[in-house]
Scaffold this motif. Structure first.
Motif, PDB file in Angstrom:
ATOM      1  N   CYS A   1      40.288  63.072  67.582  1.00  0.00           N
ATOM      2  CA  CYS A   1      40.310  63.705  66.258  1.00  0.00           C
ATOM      3  C   CYS A   1      40.990  62.804  65.238  1.00  0.00           C
ATOM      4  O   CYS A   1      40.480  62.605  64.126  1.00  0.00           O
ATOM      5  N   VAL A   2      42.142  62.255  65.611  1.00  0.00           N
ATOM      6  CA  VAL A   2      42.879  61.377  64.703  1.00  0.00           C
ATOM      7  C   VAL A   2      42.082  60.112  64.422  1.00  0.00           C
ATOM      8  O   VAL A   2      42.027  59.631  63.281  1.00  0.00           O
ATOM      9  N   TYR A   3      41.441  59.582  65.446  1.00  0.00           N
ATOM     10  CA  TYR A   3      40.613  58.375  65.293  1.00  0.00           C
ATOM     11  C   TYR A   3      39.473  58.643  64.310  1.00  0.00           C
ATOM     12  O   TYR A   3      39.204  57.853  63.393  1.00  0.00           O
ATOM     13  N   GLY A   4      38.796  59.779  64.486  1.00  0.00           N
ATOM     14  CA  GLY A   4      37.675  60.113  63.621  1.00  0.00           C
ATOM     15  C   GLY A   4      38.082  60.337  62.176  1.00  0.00           C
ATOM     16  O   GLY A   4      37.360  59.967  61.242  1.00  0.00           O
ATOM     17  N   ILE A   5      39.257  60.910  61.977  1.00  0.00           N
ATOM     18  CA  ILE A   5      39.747  61.177  60.620  1.00  0.00           C
ATOM     19  C   ILE A   5      40.050  59.876  59.887  1.00  0.00           C
ATOM     20  O   ILE A   5      39.716  59.709  58.714  1.00  0.00           O
ATOM     21  N   HIS A   6      40.666  58.939  60.581  1.00  0.00           N
ATOM     22  CA  HIS A   6      41.179  57.737  59.921  1.00  0.00           C
ATOM     23  C   HIS A   6      40.311  56.491  60.081  1.00  0.00           C
ATOM     24  O   HIS A   6      40.510  55.507  59.361  1.00  0.00           O
ATOM     25  N   ALA A   7      39.346  56.520  61.016  1.00  0.00           N
ATOM     26  CA  ALA A   7      38.565  55.293  61.230  1.00  0.00           C
ATOM     27  C   ALA A   7      37.136  55.580  61.672  1.00  0.00           C
ATOM     28  O   ALA A   7      36.586  54.880  62.516  1.00  0.00           O
ATOM     29  N   SER A   8      36.506  56.590  61.080  1.00  0.00           N
ATOM     30  CA  SER A   8      35.122  56.904  61.437  1.00  0.00           C
ATOM     31  C   SER A   8      34.183  55.727  61.205  1.00  0.00           C
ATOM     32  O   SER A   8      33.171  55.580  61.895  1.00  0.00           O
TER      33      SER A   8
END
Length: 296
Positions: free
Chosen positions: A114-121
């Motif tokens: 989730c954090v990865y997708g929010i900040h580095a999609s």
């Protein structure tokens, strides 16, 4: 139980030098790049059950995060935050000269997704989150085994604390790990059938202890709309670690996310309903590869 030919293949150890430090990364498989990790697991050449399912169709990068395995230690506590972990993964991707990859995470690995997708999609061809949550889950649902009202709460806590002990011998660690895992199976009597490979890993105690604090204030639900990568969320209907309501919430908040619920699974649908799970994964990845044909 005998070990099949596929299970004898070990993962290849690599050390990836990045501008944020050196990380121990295990690789297996051929195909488009896919990254797997977990917030406090310590991997080795025997691999990982979750990562293994993707190695038939992808080149899988199984990452030991900072303070796990032979990866660099943290120079300061803040380096263990999930957002810092995303920056570490990005540095690994860049060092490997991969333009984009898929990130797949189970349990706390799914929270990291989730954090990865929010900040580095923009660095992701797709996100896959299994048995996860986008916010603190232990105190908000008595269906969660980490909630004090859950009947197995104290048993689980005892196992977790025991596994942090570095003096545990191999047999003790295996026994406790097995009993802990059985608490998260829909059919615990099938444990030997599910976990039939010679895969073994440890818990990175420093990361586990940090996560136990970070999770108390973790909530990225209001940021999930920023995820633009194609997203697949999967969960067992009877998940006692991250109850299915949290996967439903993630699917609702992430634009165009696909949700798959497995009716005869707890926390390990990729083992408990392997064929159905793989069917969903394959169909999703076919769509993703269609979107990025040059990277398939």
């Amino acid at each position: 139980m005998g070990i099949g030919e596929d299970e004898k293949v070990t993962w290849n150890q690599n050390f990836v030098e990045t501008d944020r430090g050196t990380f121990e990364v295990y690789t297996k498989g051929e195909g488009p790049p896919l990254c797997v990790t977990h917030l406090y697991s310590e991997f080795n050449e025997s691999g990982d059950y979750f990562a293994d399912i993707f190695s038939k169709t992808h080149t899988v990068y199984l990452v030991n995060l900072r303070e796990a395995g032979r990866s660099d230690c943290a120079k300061a506590p803040h380096e263990l935050f999930m957002i810092e972990t995303v920056f570490d993964l990005e540095s690994i991707r860049v060092a490997l000269q991969i333009s984009k990859w898929v990130f797949a995470g189970h349990s706390t690995g799914g929270m990291l997704a989730c954090v990865y997708g929010i900040h580095a999609s923009s660095s992701l061809n797709a996100l896959i989150a299994v048995g996860a949550a986008a916010r603190e889950y232990g105190s908000s649902s008595p269906a969660c085994i980490y909630h004090k009202e859950h009947p197995d709460y104290y048993i689980m806590q005892g196992y977790i604390e025991a596994l942090k002990d570095p003096s545990l011998d191999y047999e003790q660690r295996q026994f406790i790990s097995t009993e802990r895992t059985k608490l998260s199976l829909y059919k615990p009597e099938q444990y030997e059938n599910y976990f039939d490979k010679s895969i073994h890993k440890k818990m990175a105690a420093t990361r586990m202890n940090f996560f136990a604090r970070e999770i108390l204030q973790f909530d990225v639900t209001k940021q999930l709309h920023q995820v633009t990568a194609p997203t697949l969320i999967l969960c067992g209907k009877h998940d006692v670690q991250c109850p299915v309501v949290f996967s439903e919430e993630m699917a609702k908040e992430i634009p165009k996310a696909q949700l798959a619920i497995f009716n005869e699974s707890n926390h390990y649908p990729f083992l408990e309903e392997e064929q159905g799970f793989m069917k969903v994964i394959d169909e999703f990845m076919d769509k993703v590869n269609g979107l990025f044909p040059n990277q398939a």
